[in-house]
Design a protein around this motif. Structure first.
Motif, PDB file in Angstrom:
ATOM      1  N   PRO A  76       0.817  -1.224   0.000  1.00  0.00           N
ATOM      2  CA  PRO A  76       0.000   0.000   0.000  1.00  0.00           C
ATOM      3  C   PRO A  76       0.848   1.271   0.000  1.00  0.00           C
ATOM      4  N   ASP A  79       1.601   2.232  -3.430  1.00  0.00           N
ATOM      5  CA  ASP A  79       0.449   2.742  -4.173  1.00  0.00           C
ATOM      6  C   ASP A  79       0.083   4.171  -3.797  1.00  0.00           C
ATOM      7  N   GLU A 234      -8.557  -0.721  -0.020  1.00  0.00           N
ATOM      8  CA  GLU A 234      -7.734  -1.141  -1.149  1.00  0.00           C
ATOM      9  C   GLU A 234      -7.227  -2.566  -0.934  1.00  0.00           C
ATOM     10  N   ARG A 368      -3.280  -0.309  -7.852  1.00  0.00           N
ATOM     11  CA  ARG A 368      -3.210  -1.266  -6.739  1.00  0.00           C
ATOM     12  C   ARG A 368      -2.068  -2.257  -6.919  1.00  0.00           C
ATOM     13  N   THR A 371      -0.056  -2.924  -3.631  1.00  0.00           N
ATOM     14  CA  THR A 371      -0.788  -3.759  -2.681  1.00  0.00           C
ATOM     15  C   THR A 371      -0.775  -5.215  -3.121  1.00  0.00           C
TER      16      THR A 371
END
Length: 443
Positions: A76, A79, A234, A368, A371
Motif C-alpha cells: 500500500p 500505491d 484497497e 493497486r 498492494t
C-alpha cells in the motif's frame, strides 16, 4: 476505488532505455550489501568480523523476519507515494548502512544492520520497484503493453549487474592486498575488505542518483473530493481477487525451483562424482543462464502470452527435476546432465522473469499494483523461510543419491502445482477479458 486516469507521457526510446537501466541497476544494487557481499566474500567476511557461519546465518534470519513483516505494508505504501522517491530513499539509506559496515563493527551492530536493511530493501523498495517496472512495460510504443519484456529485462539485467559487480569487487580486493594472499596480515585484509564495502555503498548511492533523474515524477493518484480511499479498502479489494492468490501460488512454486538450484553443484559431486572444481563450475553455469533466459522469456511472453509462457516454463522445470528425481542419470552421462541442467535452469530463470508480469492478465489495476505485490510477496517468498530447512532435512535423512532424489521429487511436485495454478489462472483471465492497453507512464 477506481484507478485514476493517467495522462499519456511521450517517452522516447532513449528515455525508456535510460529508465530501464536505472531500474535494473537499482534493483540489484539495493541488495549488494546484505547479500552479494557475503556471497562473494563469505570466507573473508567471517574472518574479518571473527564470526561463525551460524552467527552470519542469524543475521540473515533477522533480515528474513523483518522482510516478511515488511512485504505487506510496503505494498500500500507503494500505491500511495511516488515510487521514485521511495526507491531513492531506500537506496540512500541502504548505502548509509554500508558506511557503518565498512567500520567493521561488532556482531550485534551487524545484526542490527541486517534488520535495518530488511526495512530499506523491502518496505521502501521492493513493491515500488515492481510497480515502476510494470509502468515501464505499460508505457510501450504505439500503446502496447509489454509486461513480459519489462520484467524479463529487469531480472535478466539484475543477474548481469550482479556478475559484473562481483568481478570488479574481486579485482579491487585482489589489488588491495599483497600478491601472496596467504601472507596478508589481518590489518591488510580488514582494510581491503572495508574498501570493498565502500565500493558497494558508493555504487548503491550512485544508483539512487541515476534513478532520481531517470524516472519521471509520478504524482499521487487523484481522487474525488480530495479524499484518499482507505488503505484497508484497497487491501480488501485486492485480497478478493482470485488472480492475486493464484499468482502467489505461482511465485511460491517458481521460487522453490529457484532455491532448489542450490543443490545442483552438490548433486554433481555426490551423484555424478564430479570433483569440487567441476561441481562449482556446474553451479556457475546454472547461474549464468539467468540473464539470457529471463530476457528471452519476456520477449516470447509478449508475443505469445505471459501465462502461456509460464505454463511452458513450469513444464520444462517439472520434466528436468523429474528426470533428476528418477535417478536415471548415472556417472558419465555428461551430455544428458548438461542438457538437463541448461534447460531446467533456463526455465527456472524464465519463471523469475515472468511471474510478476502476470498482473496484466490478472487484471490488477495499476493503482493497486503495490498492494498486490505485497500480498503476492508475503506468500510467494515463504520458501526463504522453509526451503533451507526442508533441503537440509531431506538430504540429511537420506544421505547420498536418495536424498537428492527426494529433494528433486519435492521440487517436481511444486512445479506441477505451479503448472496447474497457471492453467487455472489463464482460464480465469480469459473469462474476465483482456486488459486495455495503456500508453505513456500510467499512474
Amino acid at each position: 476505488m477506481t484507478d485514476s486516469a493517467a495522462e499519456p507521457v511521450a517517452l522516447t526510446s532513449l528515455r525508456r532505455l535510460v529508465m530501464m537501466l536505472a531500474l535494473v541497476t537499482a534493483g540489484e544494487a539495493v541488495f549488494f550489501l546484505p547479500f552479494v557481499l557475503p556471497r562473494i566474500f563469505r570466507p573473508t567476511l567471517l574472518d574479518v568480523f571473527e564470526i561463525t557461519n551460524f552467527q552470519l546465518g542469524v543475521a540473515f534470519s533477522i533480515y528474513g523476519v523483518v522482510a516478511m513483516l515488511a512485504y505487506f505494508p510496503g505494498g500500500p505504501l507503494a500505491d500511495r507515494f511516488d515510487a521514485r522517491k521511495l526507491m531513492a530513499i531506500a537506496l540512500v539509506a541502504t548505502s548509509a548502512g554500508g558506511l557503518m559496515m565498512a567500520t567493521l563493527p561488532s556482531l550485534n551492530v551487524v545484526k542490527s544492520l541486517y534488520g535495518f536493511w530488511g526495512l530499506t530493501t523491502i518496505l521502501l523498495f521492493w513493491s515500488p520497484l515492481i510497480r515502476a517496472t510494470r509502468q515501464w512495460g505499460a508505457a510501450g510504443s504505439a500503446g502496447r503493453v509489454l509486461p513480459g519484456r519489462a520484467f524479463g529485462i529487469l531480472d535478466g539485467g539484475r543477474g548481469l549487474i550482479a556478475a559484473l559487480i562481483a568481478s570488479v569487487s574481486v579485482w579491487l580486493f585482489a589489488a588491495l592486498i599483497p600478491a601472496d594472499v596467504q601472507a596478508a596480515t589481518a590489518v591488510e585484509r580488514s582494510r581491503a575488505f572495508g574498501n570493498v564495502v565502500l565500493l558497494f555503498s558508493a555504487v548503491t548511492f550512485l544508483s539512487a542518483v541515476l534513478l532520481w533523474f531517470a524516472l519521471p515524477r509520478n504524482p499521487s493518484p487523484r481522487v474525488v473530493g480530495d479524499q484518499r480511499p482507505a488503505v484497508s479498502g484497497e487491501i480488501i479489494a485486492v485480497m478478493r481477487m482470485p488472480s492475486v492468490w493464484l499468482q502467489a501460488v505461482v511465485v511460491v512454486c517458481a521460487y522453490v525451483a529457484y532455491k532448489g538450484l542450490d543443490d545442483v553443484s552438490l548433486y554433481a559431486k555426490e551423484v555424478l562424482l564430479f570433483d569440487e572444481i567441476q561441481a562449482a563450475t556446474i553451479g556457475t553455469v546454472s547461474m549464468w543462464m539467468r540473464p539470457p533466459a529471463a530476457v528471452a522469456a519476456g520477449l516470447v511472453a509478449d508475443r505469445f502470452g505471459v501465462s502461456k509462457s509460464t505454463i511452458v516454463s513450469f513444464s520444462f522445470v517439472a520434466a528436468g527435476t523429474g528426470l533428476l528425481a528418477t535417478g536415471l542419470l548415472r556417472p558419465g552421462a555428461l551430455v544428458l546432465f548438461f542438457v538437463t541442467l541448461v534447460t531446467t535452469s533456463a526455465a527456472v530463470f524464465a519463471l523469475r522473469g515472468l511471474y510478476f508480469a502476470l498482473m496484466e492478465e490478472g487484471r490488477v489495476p495499476m493503482g493497486r499494483t503495490g498492494t498486490a505485490v505485497g500480498i503476492v510477496s508475503v506468500v510467494g517468498y515463504t520458501p526463504d523461510v522453509f526451503m533451507g530447512p526442508l533441503m537440509g532435512w531431506l538430504l540429511d535423512r537420506s544421505p547420498g543419491e536418495p536424498g537428492h532424489q527426494h529433494l528433486f521429487a519435492a521440487i517436481t511436485a511444486f512445479a506441477i502445482t505451479g503448472l496447474v495454478a497457471t492453467i487455472v489462472f489463464r482460464s480465469l483471465s480469459r473469462k474476465t477479458g483482456k486488459l486495455k492497453s495503456a500508453s505513456g507512464w500510467p499512474r
